[in-house]
Write a protein that holds these residues in place. Structure first.
Motif, short mmCIF file in Angstrom:
data_model
loop_
_atom_site.label_atom_id
_atom_site.label_comp_id
_atom_site.label_asym_id
_atom_site.label_seq_id
_atom_site.Cartn_x
_atom_site.Cartn_y
_atom_site.Cartn_z
N GLN A 103 -12.92 -24.37 -3.74
CA GLN A 103 -14.36 -24.61 -3.74
C GLN A 103 -14.85 -25.34 -2.48
N GLU A 104 -13.95 -25.90 -1.71
CA GLU A 104 -14.35 -26.63 -0.51
C GLU A 104 -14.69 -25.64 0.62
N PHE A 105 -15.58 -26.08 1.51
CA PHE A 105 -16.02 -25.19 2.59
C PHE A 105 -14.84 -24.71 3.44
N GLU A 106 -13.92 -25.59 3.75
CA GLU A 106 -12.77 -25.19 4.58
C GLU A 106 -11.90 -24.17 3.87
N GLN A 107 -11.80 -24.27 2.54
CA GLN A 107 -11.04 -23.27 1.78
C GLN A 107 -11.76 -21.92 1.81
N VAL A 108 -13.07 -21.96 1.65
CA VAL A 108 -13.85 -20.71 1.71
C VAL A 108 -13.70 -20.07 3.08
N LEU A 109 -13.84 -20.88 4.12
CA LEU A 109 -13.77 -20.36 5.49
C LEU A 109 -12.39 -19.75 5.77
N ALA A 110 -11.34 -20.41 5.33
CA ALA A 110 -9.99 -19.88 5.55
C ALA A 110 -9.83 -18.53 4.85
N HIS A 111 -10.38 -18.41 3.66
CA HIS A 111 -10.29 -17.15 2.92
C HIS A 111 -11.11 -16.05 3.60
N VAL A 112 -12.31 -16.41 4.06
CA VAL A 112 -13.15 -15.43 4.76
C VAL A 112 -12.48 -14.96 6.04
N ARG A 113 -11.91 -15.92 6.80
CA ARG A 113 -11.24 -15.58 8.06
C ARG A 113 -10.09 -14.61 7.82
N LYS A 114 -9.32 -14.85 6.77
CA LYS A 114 -8.19 -13.98 6.44
C LYS A 114 -8.68 -12.58 6.07
N SER A 115 -9.78 -12.50 5.31
CA SER A 115 -10.33 -11.19 4.92
C SER A 115 -10.78 -10.40 6.13
N PHE A 116 -11.45 -11.07 7.07
CA PHE A 116 -11.88 -10.39 8.30
C PHE A 116 -10.67 -9.90 9.08
N GLU A 117 -9.66 -10.75 9.25
CA GLU A 117 -8.49 -10.37 10.04
C GLU A 117 -7.76 -9.18 9.44
N GLN A 118 -7.70 -9.12 8.12
CA GLN A 118 -6.98 -8.03 7.46
C GLN A 118 -7.73 -6.70 7.55
N GLN A 119 -9.05 -6.77 7.54
CA GLN A 119 -9.82 -5.52 7.47
C GLN A 119 -10.34 -5.05 8.83
N LEU A 120 -10.52 -5.94 9.77
CA LEU A 120 -11.05 -5.54 11.07
C LEU A 120 -9.92 -5.14 12.01
N THR A 121 -9.22 -4.08 11.63
CA THR A 121 -8.19 -3.50 12.48
C THR A 121 -8.48 -2.00 12.60
N LYS A 122 -8.04 -1.43 13.70
CA LYS A 122 -8.31 -0.01 13.92
C LYS A 122 -7.65 0.84 12.83
N GLU A 123 -6.46 0.44 12.42
CA GLU A 123 -5.75 1.22 11.41
C GLU A 123 -6.51 1.20 10.08
N TYR A 124 -6.97 0.03 9.68
CA TYR A 124 -7.68 -0.09 8.40
C TYR A 124 -8.98 0.71 8.45
N LEU A 125 -9.73 0.57 9.54
CA LEU A 125 -11.03 1.25 9.64
C LEU A 125 -10.86 2.75 9.80
N SER A 126 -9.76 3.19 10.44
CA SER A 126 -9.48 4.62 10.52
C SER A 126 -9.28 5.19 9.12
N GLY A 127 -8.62 4.42 8.27
CA GLY A 127 -8.45 4.84 6.89
C GLY A 127 -9.77 4.93 6.15
N ILE A 128 -10.70 4.01 6.46
CA ILE A 128 -12.02 4.05 5.82
C ILE A 128 -12.77 5.32 6.25
N ILE A 129 -12.70 5.66 7.54
CA ILE A 129 -13.36 6.89 8.02
C ILE A 129 -12.82 8.09 7.26
N SER A 130 -11.51 8.12 7.10
CA SER A 130 -10.89 9.27 6.43
C SER A 130 -11.28 9.30 4.95
#
Length: 431
Positions: A275-302
């Motif tokens: 519930q703390e801001f730093e915990q939220v930010l760490a979770h958000v940062r991890k989500s961005f890092e996992q999904q903002l890759t060319k491989e992941y987005l290429s899969g979304i296009i397909s």
């Protein structure tokens, strides 16, 4: 015998918009450019006429085919009007096909509103920047050119989804949750309430970097925490889900001015993820890092393109596809708590920049939508919502001021209460 009109297919992302647009969700977004001086309507009309010549797709109308919607060239001439309609009012009318965009002005503001089937934010921004620059060149005798105004016509009209579709790529569909939803009484006449906040880009970036985050990661975290503060204890068992459109041009070279975006989601469950801001930010940062890759987005296009390229689905008549697409749009609308869209930095030639105060962007909305863009050191953050209650917006902007940012705000809410039609800069709110 008359000459046959040219036509073109809708890109993959555009196909969902015609059957799902309605008075409640018009699928219209608006770019605003506020100048330092009043807008001359006649000069703006001249600039629009010149701009349409280099963006021929903007002369298209939308029609129904046997299997899909399609664009057909028209001889319609776009007309600049002084602002007289509510924000993001409907543009597409299947019974009266017309142009899929409108240009208006009020005081120092130039507005471009676009039906989403025609273009995404980045594509429409090319048109907006070109029109504004042509206007300023004529008004003030500015010389020079936009750095990216030499894009070939075939590249502007490219269906980039078709170019980058590879059926061998595959991204598993993200797990869907039953998200927390912000509910309440709707504004009258399907109006959209807009609250715009203006901050210093440098100040927000400095704060984000202090937290080892990007500007988007930082503001998404503030957004999630602002939503959490308004949830009841029972509601906090549900995750907050934020949908984030991603400009695929950042990962796949394309200069198309049509749609070319994908959607990622950031999901935060306060009971499980902290519930703390730093915990939220760490979770958000991890989500961005996992999904903002060319491989992941290429899969979304397909994944997006698989249905369009399925020969069995292709053969289904449009009249049967329409209810299926509406059901898909309904499920998509109910799949998140809010949306966050960062158009990014808007650049204009130095010769013209001195006559521009700011750019802004916002969307029609069935649920709260947060959009931002920046010009110079001005970060424009707009929240659009169909709801009367503005508690969520208050908490979000209060969070920013509590972090030490100076925020200037304007809104159309008072105009809605007074029954006025148009949207224009107003007095500051709340601070």
């Amino acid at each position: 015998m008359g000459q046959s009109k040219q036509w073109s297919r809708l890109d993959n992302a555009a196909k969902i918009f015609p059957p799902t647009s309605s008075k409640r969700g018009t699928k219209v977004f608006r770019f605003v450019c506020e100048l330092t001086g009043p807008v001359d309507g006649a000069v703006l009309q001249h600039a629009l006429d010149k701009t349409v010549e280099v963006f021929p797709l903007y002369r298209s109308i939308l029609k129904k085919g046997l299997f899909w919607y399609y664009f057909e060239e028209s001889s319609l001439q776009p007309e600049v009007l002084e602002e007289s309609l509510p924000v993001c009012a409907p543009i597409y009318d299947p019974d009266r096909p017309g142009l899929l965009f409108r240009v208006s002005y009020y005081g120092k503001r130039i507005n471009l509103e676009v039906f989403h089937a025609l273009a995404d934010g980045t594509g429409a921004l090319h048109f907006m920047r070109t029109m504004v620059f042509v206007y300023l060149a004529e008004m003030y005798g500015i010389l020079g050119r936009l750095p990216d105004d030499d894009i070939a016509p075939d590249q502007k009209g490219l269906d980039a989804f078709h170019k980058y579709y590879d059926k061998r790529e595959n991204t598993l569909k993200a797990k869907r949750y039953r998200p927390f939803r912000i509910r309440g009484e709707r504004l009258p006449d399907n109006r959209i309430g807009i609250i715009e906040g203006f901050l210093s880009v440098r100040a927000v970036l400095k704060k984000a970097h202090e937290h080892h985050a990007t500007l988007s990661e930082f503001l998404v975290s503030v957004l999630i925490c602002s939503i959490y503060d308004g949830m009841t204890v029972r509601e906090r068992a549900r995750p907050v889900v934020i949908t984030v459109p991603v400009d695929l041009r950042r990962f796949f070279p394309a200069q198309t001015v049509r749609n070319f975006f994908g959607l990622i989601q950031v999901t935060h469950n306060f009971c499980q993820d902290g519930q703390e801001f730093e915990q939220v930010l760490a979770h958000v940062r991890k989500s961005f890092e996992q999904q903002l890759t060319k491989e992941y987005l290429s899969g979304i296009i397909s994944r997006y393109s698989a249905m369009e390229n399925n020969p069995w689905i292709k053969a289904i008549p449009l009249v049967i596809k329409i209810p299926i697409l509406r059901l898909a749009g309904f499920c998509q609308d109910r799949g998140d708590t809010a949306a966050f869209s960062n158009v990014g930095r808007i650049a204009m030639p130095a010769e013209a920049a001195g006559t521009i105060r700011l750019f802004d962007v916002f969307l029609s909305a069935k649920r709260p939508q947060l959009c931002l863009c920046s010009f110079g050191d001005t970060l424009s953050v707009s929240v659009s919502s169909p709801l009367v209650d503005t508690g969520f917006q208050r908490r979000f902007f209060r969070s920013l001021t509590d972090l030490g940012f100076s925020v200037q705000m304007v809104s159309n809410l008072e105009q809605i209460r007074r029954g006025e039609e148009f949207h224009a800069p107003m007095r500051p709110l709340w601070n």
